[in-house]
Design a protein around this motif. Structure first.
Motif, PDB file in Angstrom:
ATOM      1  N   UNK A   1       5.561   1.207   9.170  1.00  0.00           N
ATOM      2  CA  UNK A   1       4.853   1.193   7.892  1.00  0.00           C
ATOM      3  C   UNK A   1       4.549  -0.231   7.449  1.00  0.00           C
ATOM      4  N   UNK A   2       5.534  -1.122   7.609  1.00  0.00           N
ATOM      5  CA  UNK A   2       5.332  -2.516   7.222  1.00  0.00           C
ATOM      6  C   UNK A   2       4.188  -3.146   8.011  1.00  0.00           C
ATOM      7  N   UNK A   3       4.200  -2.931   9.318  1.00  0.00           N
ATOM      8  CA  UNK A   3       3.191  -3.555  10.166  1.00  0.00           C
ATOM      9  C   UNK A   3       1.811  -2.946   9.937  1.00  0.00           C
ATOM     10  N   UNK A   4       1.746  -1.626   9.891  1.00  0.00           N
ATOM     11  CA  UNK A   4       0.449  -0.940   9.759  1.00  0.00           C
ATOM     12  C   UNK A   4      -0.149  -1.155   8.370  1.00  0.00           C
TER      13      UNK A   4
ATOM     14  N   UNK B   1       2.085 -12.272   5.492  1.00  0.00           N
ATOM     15  CA  UNK B   1       3.507 -12.439   5.189  1.00  0.00           C
ATOM     16  C   UNK B   1       4.023 -11.334   4.272  1.00  0.00           C
ATOM     17  N   UNK B   2       3.150 -10.391   3.902  1.00  0.00           N
ATOM     18  CA  UNK B   2       3.536  -9.331   2.972  1.00  0.00           C
ATOM     19  C   UNK B   2       4.729  -8.503   3.459  1.00  0.00           C
ATOM     20  N   UNK B   3       4.810  -8.110   4.755  1.00  0.00           N
ATOM     21  CA  UNK B   3       5.983  -7.332   5.186  1.00  0.00           C
ATOM     22  C   UNK B   3       7.297  -8.066   4.939  1.00  0.00           C
ATOM     23  N   UNK B   4       7.370  -9.348   5.319  1.00  0.00           N
ATOM     24  CA  UNK B   4       8.578 -10.115   5.087  1.00  0.00           C
ATOM     25  C   UNK B   4       8.876 -10.251   3.596  1.00  0.00           C
ATOM     26  N   UNK B   5       7.812 -10.416   2.789  1.00  0.00           N
ATOM     27  CA  UNK B   5       8.000 -10.603   1.351  1.00  0.00           C
ATOM     28  C   UNK B   5       8.603  -9.367   0.697  1.00  0.00           C
ATOM     29  N   UNK B   6       8.034  -8.196   0.957  1.00  0.00           N
ATOM     30  CA  UNK B   6       8.540  -6.986   0.305  1.00  0.00           C
ATOM     31  C   UNK B   6       9.946  -6.641   0.791  1.00  0.00           C
ATOM     32  N   UNK B   7      10.249  -6.924   2.059  1.00  0.00           N
ATOM     33  CA  UNK B   7      11.606  -6.680   2.566  1.00  0.00           C
ATOM     34  C   UNK B   7      12.606  -7.579   1.847  1.00  0.00           C
ATOM     35  N   UNK B   8      12.290  -8.870   1.718  1.00  0.00           N
ATOM     36  CA  UNK B   8      13.217  -9.804   1.075  1.00  0.00           C
ATOM     37  C   UNK B   8      13.414  -9.470  -0.398  1.00  0.00           C
ATOM     38  N   UNK B   9      12.336  -9.149  -1.112  1.00  0.00           N
ATOM     39  CA  UNK B   9      12.461  -8.803  -2.534  1.00  0.00           C
ATOM     40  C   UNK B   9      13.262  -7.518  -2.703  1.00  0.00           C
ATOM     41  N   UNK B  10      12.952  -6.511  -1.893  1.00  0.00           N
ATOM     42  CA  UNK B  10      13.673  -5.238  -1.994  1.00  0.00           C
ATOM     43  C   UNK B  10      15.158  -5.437  -1.686  1.00  0.00           C
ATOM     44  N   UNK B  11      15.458  -6.224  -0.664  1.00  0.00           N
ATOM     45  CA  UNK B  11      16.858  -6.475  -0.308  1.00  0.00           C
ATOM     46  C   UNK B  11      17.573  -7.237  -1.419  1.00  0.00           C
TER      47      UNK B  11
ATOM     48  N   UNK C   1     -15.213   2.887  -1.136  1.00  0.00           N
ATOM     49  CA  UNK C   1     -14.194   3.915  -0.928  1.00  0.00           C
ATOM     50  C   UNK C   1     -13.168   3.514   0.115  1.00  0.00           C
ATOM     51  N   UNK C   2     -13.627   3.033   1.268  1.00  0.00           N
ATOM     52  CA  UNK C   2     -12.711   2.643   2.342  1.00  0.00           C
ATOM     53  C   UNK C   2     -11.892   1.421   1.948  1.00  0.00           C
ATOM     54  N   UNK C   3     -12.516   0.480   1.259  1.00  0.00           N
ATOM     55  CA  UNK C   3     -11.778  -0.697   0.799  1.00  0.00           C
ATOM     56  C   UNK C   3     -10.638  -0.278  -0.127  1.00  0.00           C
ATOM     57  N   UNK C   4     -10.927   0.644  -1.034  1.00  0.00           N
ATOM     58  CA  UNK C   4      -9.909   1.134  -1.960  1.00  0.00           C
ATOM     59  C   UNK C   4      -8.774   1.825  -1.215  1.00  0.00           C
ATOM     60  N   UNK C   5      -9.117   2.637  -0.226  1.00  0.00           N
ATOM     61  CA  UNK C   5      -8.099   3.336   0.568  1.00  0.00           C
ATOM     62  C   UNK C   5      -7.214   2.339   1.295  1.00  0.00           C
ATOM     63  N   UNK C   6      -7.807   1.311   1.886  1.00  0.00           N
ATOM     64  CA  UNK C   6      -7.035   0.287   2.603  1.00  0.00           C
ATOM     65  C   UNK C   6      -6.074  -0.424   1.654  1.00  0.00           C
ATOM     66  N   UNK C   7      -6.582  -0.799   0.479  1.00  0.00           N
ATOM     67  CA  UNK C   7      -5.748  -1.516  -0.489  1.00  0.00           C
ATOM     68  C   UNK C   7      -4.601  -0.640  -0.995  1.00  0.00           C
ATOM     69  N   UNK C   8      -4.911   0.615  -1.330  1.00  0.00           N
ATOM     70  CA  UNK C   8      -3.878   1.523  -1.822  1.00  0.00           C
ATOM     71  C   UNK C   8      -2.826   1.803  -0.751  1.00  0.00           C
ATOM     72  N   UNK C   9      -3.289   1.954   0.499  1.00  0.00           N
ATOM     73  CA  UNK C   9      -2.344   2.194   1.595  1.00  0.00           C
ATOM     74  C   UNK C   9      -1.378   1.021   1.739  1.00  0.00           C
ATOM     75  N   UNK C  10      -1.903  -0.190   1.611  1.00  0.00           N
ATOM     76  CA  UNK C  10      -1.044  -1.363   1.706  1.00  0.00           C
ATOM     77  C   UNK C  10      -0.091  -1.472   0.533  1.00  0.00           C
ATOM     78  N   UNK C  11      -0.612  -1.252  -0.676  1.00  0.00           N
ATOM     79  CA  UNK C  11       0.207  -1.398  -1.884  1.00  0.00           C
ATOM     80  C   UNK C  11       1.314  -0.343  -1.945  1.00  0.00           C
ATOM     81  N   UNK C  12       1.008   0.873  -1.497  1.00  0.00           N
ATOM     82  CA  UNK C  12       2.005   1.954  -1.532  1.00  0.00           C
ATOM     83  C   UNK C  12       2.904   1.916  -0.307  1.00  0.00           C
ATOM     84  N   UNK C  13       2.321   1.661   0.859  1.00  0.00           N
ATOM     85  CA  UNK C  13       3.086   1.726   2.108  1.00  0.00           C
ATOM     86  C   UNK C  13       4.089   0.606   2.299  1.00  0.00           C
ATOM     87  N   UNK C  14       3.747  -0.614   1.846  1.00  0.00           N
ATOM     88  CA  UNK C  14       4.652  -1.748   2.052  1.00  0.00           C
ATOM     89  C   UNK C  14       5.998  -1.570   1.338  1.00  0.00           C
TER      90      UNK C  14
END
Length: 323
Positions: free
Chosen positions: A13-16, A49-59, A171-184
């Motif tokens: 999920x982090x990578x995708x 760097x978003x995957x590393x960032x959300x992991x560090x903040x969550x931890x 539409x696709x741009x919004x889907x990509x952004x939402x997927x990243x914001x929710x999935x990370x």
């Protein structure tokens, strides 16, 4: 088994979702007419760097400081010894990119400052603010340098546009952004929770898991890209990407994380892991200053060094848990 699947799902999920967030944000910025130089220095740099960032903040928020810091320190070690070492064995890497000397010195200075701040035993808001301020200054200087030296501008954004890798349509741009914001955040939750459970099951520390499994997992995209480039005999750009990633990890990720919540520094970091990170940064210095080649033999030394680090990491962790 469920815990391992949860960890794997979290990393995927982090990578995708991190990739989707970058592509969506770049597409939006391009539509708004933002210059590709600015996109590369900000959106792409922060997004990758978003995957590393959300992991560090969550931890950090969950009180698992070993993963919060280990994710960054482990990634910086893996970036140099693994992400550069393995491809160099496949095909030598020439360190002749523009500004590589300057950025290597900045990476080394950032690593030294971070190590010094960690010796206080805990990273507080003011230390995080200092690191983040230095990142802003680095970005401003990089933007000025890129404006005066066009050949130094990364073509990463242009490549995404030319390859048609960006979403088309609102539409696709919004889907990509939402997927990243929710999935990370979801991926970060799965990673931290499952990694903590695995650590408890095997009697190892969360720090060891953060320094190894999570750090390698979040570095997999860079490793895959660099190996593929080495097979095409085009891995030279990897050095600049690794140096830039390491600077962002320290100044950006640890800066923001420490501003969100104070992070206690596990004692073993002070006497082992931070010094390995410093040694890894120093190893790049002679190649960058001389603008010479990371040969196959040097790549083998890097890779052996990383395998040795992982061995001693878990050996030291077992010794500490047995005390």
């Amino acid at each position: 088994m469920v815990t391992y699947l949860s960890l794997a799902a979290g990393l995927l999920l982090l990578l995708f979702c991190g990739d989707l967030l970058v592509r969506g944000a770049v597409a939006l910025a391009t539509r708004l007419g933002i210059p590709s130089m600015v996109i590369g220095l900000t959106i792409v740099a922060f997004g990758t760097s978003a995957p590393e960032l959300v992991v560090s903040i969550h931890a950090a928020l969950k009180g698992v400081s070993g993963i919060a810091i280990g994710n960054v320190v482990g990634s910086n070690i893996a970036n140099v010894l693994l992400v550069l070492g393995l491809p160099a064995i496949i095909y030598p890497i020439i360190c002749d990119q523009p500004a590589i000397r300057r950025n290597t010195v900045i990476m080394l200075g950032s690593s030294a400052l971070f190590t010094f701040l960690c010796w206080h035993g805990e990273l507080h808001f003011w230390q995080g603010a200092l690191l983040f301020l230095l990142l802003i200054l680095f970005l401003a200087y990089s933007a000025h340098y890129a404006a005066t030296c066009p050949e130094a501008v990364s073509g990463e954004v242009d490549e995404l546009i030319e390859e048609g890798a960006l979403p088309a349509g609102s539409g696709r741009i919004t889907v990509y952004l939402l997927a990243g914001i929710i999935g990370l955040p979801l991926g970060a939750h799965l990673c931290v929770t499952s990694a903590t459970e695995i650590a408890r099951t095997f009697g190892v520390s969360e720090a060891a898991i953060g320094l190894s499994v999570i750090a390698i997992g979040t570095s997999l995209p860079e490793l895959a890209t660099t190996v593929a480039a080495a097979l095409r005999k085009q891995a030279d750009v990897a050095v600049g990407n690794v140096i830039g990633s390491n600077i962002f990890n320290i100044l950006g990720i640890m800066g923001i994380t420490a501003m969100v919540k104070s992070i206690p520094v596990p004692p073993n970091f002070l006497f082992f892991d931070l010094w390995v990170m410093m040694i890894a940064a120093v190893l790049i210095l002679p190649f960058a200053l001389a603008r010479t080649t990371i040969t196959r033999s040097a790549g083998a030394v890097f890779l052996i060094g990383y395998m040795s680090y992982l061995y001693f990491l878990f050996l030291a962790d077992q010794a500490a848990s047995g005390m």
